[in-house]
Scaffold this motif. Structure first.
Motif, PDB file in Angstrom:
ATOM      1  N   SER A 194      85.747  37.666  80.209  1.00 45.20           N
ATOM      2  CA  SER A 194      86.607  36.967  79.253  1.00 45.20           C
ATOM      3  C   SER A 194      87.415  37.983  78.449  1.00 45.20           C
ATOM      4  CB  SER A 194      85.750  36.129  78.304  1.00 45.20           C
ATOM      5  OG  SER A 194      84.918  36.967  77.515  1.00 45.20           O
ATOM      6  N   PRO A 195      88.513  37.566  77.810  1.00 43.09           N
ATOM      7  CA  PRO A 195      89.293  38.497  76.984  1.00 43.09           C
ATOM      8  C   PRO A 195      88.459  39.136  75.880  1.00 43.09           C
ATOM      9  CG  PRO A 195      90.537  36.490  77.388  1.00 43.09           C
ATOM     10  CD  PRO A 195      89.160  36.253  77.926  1.00 43.09           C
ATOM     11  N   GLU A 196      87.543  38.374  75.276  1.00 41.68           N
ATOM     12  CA  GLU A 196      86.709  38.921  74.202  1.00 41.68           C
ATOM     13  C   GLU A 196      85.776  40.008  74.736  1.00 41.68           C
ATOM     14  OE1 GLU A 196      86.982  35.738  74.948  1.00 41.68           O
ATOM     15  OE2 GLU A 196      88.231  34.992  73.294  1.00 41.68           O
ATOM     16  N   MET A 197      85.190  39.747  75.908  1.00 39.13           N
ATOM     17  CA  MET A 197      84.286  40.731  76.506  1.00 39.13           C
ATOM     18  C   MET A 197      85.035  41.991  76.904  1.00 39.13           C
ATOM     19  SD  MET A 197      81.762  40.309  79.811  1.00 39.13           S
ATOM     20  CE  MET A 197      80.992  38.849  79.064  1.00 39.13           C
ATOM     21  N   ALA A 198      86.237  41.846  77.454  1.00 39.36           N
ATOM     22  CA  ALA A 198      87.039  43.001  77.858  1.00 39.36           C
ATOM     23  C   ALA A 198      87.388  43.867  76.652  1.00 39.36           C
ATOM     24  CB  ALA A 198      88.312  42.526  78.560  1.00 39.36           C
ATOM     25  N   GLN A 199      87.763  43.219  75.532  1.00 36.65           N
ATOM     26  CA  GLN A 199      88.091  43.965  74.319  1.00 36.65           C
ATOM     27  C   GLN A 199      86.866  44.694  73.782  1.00 36.65           C
ATOM     28  OE1 GLN A 199      89.498  41.524  71.102  1.00 36.65           O
ATOM     29  NE2 GLN A 199      90.278  43.235  69.920  1.00 36.65           N
ATOM     30  N   GLU A 200      85.716  44.030  73.819  1.00 38.54           N
ATOM     31  CA  GLU A 200      84.490  44.644  73.331  1.00 38.54           C
ATOM     32  C   GLU A 200      84.104  45.859  74.173  1.00 38.54           C
ATOM     33  OE1 GLU A 200      79.782  43.460  72.527  1.00 38.54           O
ATOM     34  OE2 GLU A 200      81.218  41.948  73.209  1.00 38.54           O
ATOM     35  N   LEU A 201      84.252  45.750  75.502  1.00 40.95           N
ATOM     36  CA  LEU A 201      83.945  46.870  76.377  1.00 40.95           C
ATOM     37  C   LEU A 201      84.866  48.057  76.104  1.00 40.95           C
ATOM     38  CD1 LEU A 201      83.272  45.135  79.820  1.00 40.95           C
ATOM     39  CD2 LEU A 201      81.647  46.445  78.459  1.00 40.95           C
ATOM     40  N   GLY A 202      86.160  47.774  75.876  1.00 38.93           N
ATOM     41  CA  GLY A 202      87.104  48.846  75.572  1.00 38.93           C
ATOM     42  C   GLY A 202      86.749  49.582  74.297  1.00 38.93           C
ATOM     43  N   PHE A 223      98.561  58.487  88.734  1.00 42.36           N
ATOM     44  CA  PHE A 223      98.469  58.021  90.118  1.00 42.36           C
ATOM     45  C   PHE A 223      98.053  56.554  90.211  1.00 42.36           C
ATOM     46  CE2 PHE A 223      97.905  62.645  90.458  1.00 42.36           C
ATOM     47  CZ  PHE A 223      98.893  62.932  91.389  1.00 42.36           C
ATOM     48  N   ARG A 224      98.028  55.857  89.073  1.00 39.87           N
ATOM     49  CA  ARG A 224      97.785  54.421  89.014  1.00 39.87           C
ATOM     50  C   ARG A 224      96.462  54.016  89.662  1.00 39.87           C
ATOM     51  NH1 ARG A 224      99.403  53.513  85.199  1.00 39.87           N
ATOM     52  NH2 ARG A 224      99.529  51.262  85.528  1.00 39.87           N
ATOM     53  N   LEU A 225      95.427  54.815  89.426  1.00 37.73           N
ATOM     54  CA  LEU A 225      94.100  54.508  89.948  1.00 37.73           C
ATOM     55  C   LEU A 225      93.385  53.578  88.982  1.00 37.73           C
ATOM     56  CD1 LEU A 225      93.154  58.120  91.097  1.00 37.73           C
ATOM     57  CD2 LEU A 225      93.969  56.230  92.519  1.00 37.73           C
ATOM     58  N   GLU A 226      92.550  52.721  89.513  1.00 41.86           N
ATOM     59  CA  GLU A 226      91.908  51.694  88.692  1.00 41.86           C
ATOM     60  C   GLU A 226      90.821  52.284  87.803  1.00 41.86           C
ATOM     61  OE1 GLU A 226      89.029  48.068  89.737  1.00 41.86           O
ATOM     62  OE2 GLU A 226      91.087  47.720  90.405  1.00 41.86           O
ATOM     63  N   VAL A 227      90.818  51.868  86.556  1.00 39.69           N
ATOM     64  CA  VAL A 227      89.824  52.312  85.573  1.00 39.69           C
ATOM     65  C   VAL A 227      88.813  51.191  85.360  1.00 39.69           C
ATOM     66  CG1 VAL A 227      89.467  52.984  83.172  1.00 39.69           C
ATOM     67  CG2 VAL A 227      91.435  53.862  84.433  1.00 39.69           C
ATOM     68  N   ASP A 228      87.535  51.491  85.652  1.00 44.02           N
ATOM     69  CA  ASP A 228      86.483  50.502  85.472  1.00 44.02           C
ATOM     70  C   ASP A 228      85.275  51.174  84.824  1.00 44.02           C
ATOM     71  OD1 ASP A 228      85.682  52.095  87.528  1.00 44.02           O
ATOM     72  OD2 ASP A 228      85.728  50.542  89.067  1.00 44.02           O
ATOM     73  N   LEU A 229      84.150  50.481  84.770  1.00 40.65           N
ATOM     74  CA  LEU A 229      82.967  51.044  84.116  1.00 40.65           C
ATOM     75  C   LEU A 229      82.439  52.307  84.806  1.00 40.65           C
ATOM     76  CD1 LEU A 229      80.936  47.889  83.002  1.00 40.65           C
ATOM     77  CD2 LEU A 229      82.208  49.493  81.576  1.00 40.65           C
ATOM     78  N   PRO A 230      82.381  52.383  86.147  1.00 40.11           N
ATOM     79  CA  PRO A 230      81.970  53.645  86.772  1.00 40.11           C
ATOM     80  C   PRO A 230      82.876  54.816  86.392  1.00 40.11           C
ATOM     81  CG  PRO A 230      81.816  51.869  88.356  1.00 40.11           C
ATOM     82  CD  PRO A 230      82.488  51.299  87.138  1.00 40.11           C
ATOM     83  N   PHE A 231      84.147  54.550  86.150  1.00 40.40           N
ATOM     84  CA  PHE A 231      85.055  55.614  85.709  1.00 40.40           C
ATOM     85  C   PHE A 231      84.601  56.182  84.362  1.00 40.40           C
ATOM     86  CE2 PHE A 231      88.623  56.662  82.901  1.00 40.40           C
ATOM     87  CZ  PHE A 231      89.216  57.695  83.597  1.00 40.40           C
ATOM     88  N   ILE A 232      84.192  55.319  83.447  1.00 36.25           N
ATOM     89  CA  ILE A 232      83.717  55.779  82.144  1.00 36.25           C
ATOM     90  C   ILE A 232      82.455  56.625  82.302  1.00 36.25           C
ATOM     91  CG2 ILE A 232      82.959  55.059  79.850  1.00 36.25           C
ATOM     92  CD1 ILE A 232      85.935  54.522  80.577  1.00 36.25           C
TER      93      ILE A 232
END
Length: 304
Positions: free
Chosen positions: A121-129, A177-186
């Motif tokens: 959800s948008p709220e969860m995405a903001q919280e993760l960021g 290089f427009r690579l996707e940023v996700d939790l494993p990236f962090i």
């Protein structure tokens, strides 16, 4: 004062080249983040992710055709495993009826499938960021405090500037290089911080040891000490980094597609960490240290 060390390259004398190169890369990274930003994955922005396992091999063209027929032409599909694992990313939060529609279409085409749906959800995405930013800041602050306690503030400042550069370099490369940023990236960025500070502590420990048994009288002697410390620990640092790099390359080429970007981010961070250790951290400490005013020793008094 001479050290019994073969100084093959003068990092201190050429520090300006490294500083300006690093500054230029940092500016390019900042501009990329301003104009292109990051290619955020579903973990950091609202959306739906479907992981589908099939009993038969599939092609991306077949999956894209199904998505077009079901009205989800903007969804992004990737094929993994032995061409029997499909990952579909939707940029919006889908209703259960929509995911069921896609699942039924895949079943009709490929037979029985197993589906896992992840919704952010948008709220969860903001919280993760927000939590991600705090995690990096707290890790950097903890490292800086540790180095200050074990060494001194000049070491801590040089180390922290270097590891923050390493973290930013990884982020900048993913932006460019427009690579996707996700939790494993962090997780890869935080791992980079750990390996990077380890290399820098090895050199700083050798600098402190050499300082203890040397009498530094001028700037050239200080420069020689730092260069000698870098080359005395060069082999150890290279062996450590190369060992991890080889493992990371194996993960990247032989591992699951789901962790390829993690291994790539870690690889970039390891290379950047090795560079910043000898080209930024050591020379930065030299710049800070040479400005320190040496207090004159008190004159000895003789008894009458």
């Amino acid at each position: 004062m001479r050290f019994e060390t073969n100084i093959r390259y003068d990092f201190i004398k050429n520090r300006g080249k490294f500083f300006y190169t690093s500054l230029a890369l940092t500016i390019i990274g900042i501009l990329s983040l301003i104009f292109f930003q990051l290619n955020l994955g579903v973990d950091f922005k609202a959306g739906t992710n479907m992981d589908v396992s099939t009993e038969t091999a599939v092609t991306k063209a077949e999956v894209d055709g199904i998505l077009n027929d079901t009205g989800f032409s903007h969804a992004q599909a990737t094929i993994g495993g032995d061409n029997n694992r499909i990952t579909i990313r939707f940029d919006n939060v889908l209703e259960q009826s929509d995911t069921k529609k896609v699942e039924d279409a895949l079943t009709a085409k490929f037979g029985e499938v197993s589906t896992e749906v992840h919704v952010v959800s948008p709220e969860m995405a903001q919280e993760l960021g927000i939590k991600t930013i705090w995690a990096i800041l707290i890790a950097s602050l903890g490292i800086m405090l540790y180095v200050m306690i074990r060494f001194e503030w000049r070491f801590a400042l040089a180390a922290n500037i270097s590891i923050l550069y390493d973290s930013f370099f990884v982020i900048a490369m993913f932006s460019i290089f427009r690579l996707e940023v996700d939790l494993p990236f962090i997780a890869a960025v935080l791992t980079t911080l750990g390996y990077s500070i380890n290399d820098k502590i090895v050199i700083f420990d050798r600098v402190r040891e050499n300082m203890r048994f040397s009498s530094i009288k001028n700037e050239s002697q200080l420069a020689e000490l730092v260069n000698a410390s870098i080359w005395q620990t060069m082999a150890r640092n290279l062996y450590t980094v190369l060992t991890v790099v080889l493992i990371t390359l194996c993960i990247f080429f032989l591992g699951s597609p789901s962790i390829k970007l993690f291994s790539l981010a870690l690889l970039i961070g390891l290379v950047s960490g090795a560079y910043s250790t000898v080209a930024i951290a050591g020379p930065l400490w030299f710049v800070f240290k040479r400005k320190q005013k040496v207090k004159p020793k008190a004159a000895k008094t003789t008894a009458p």
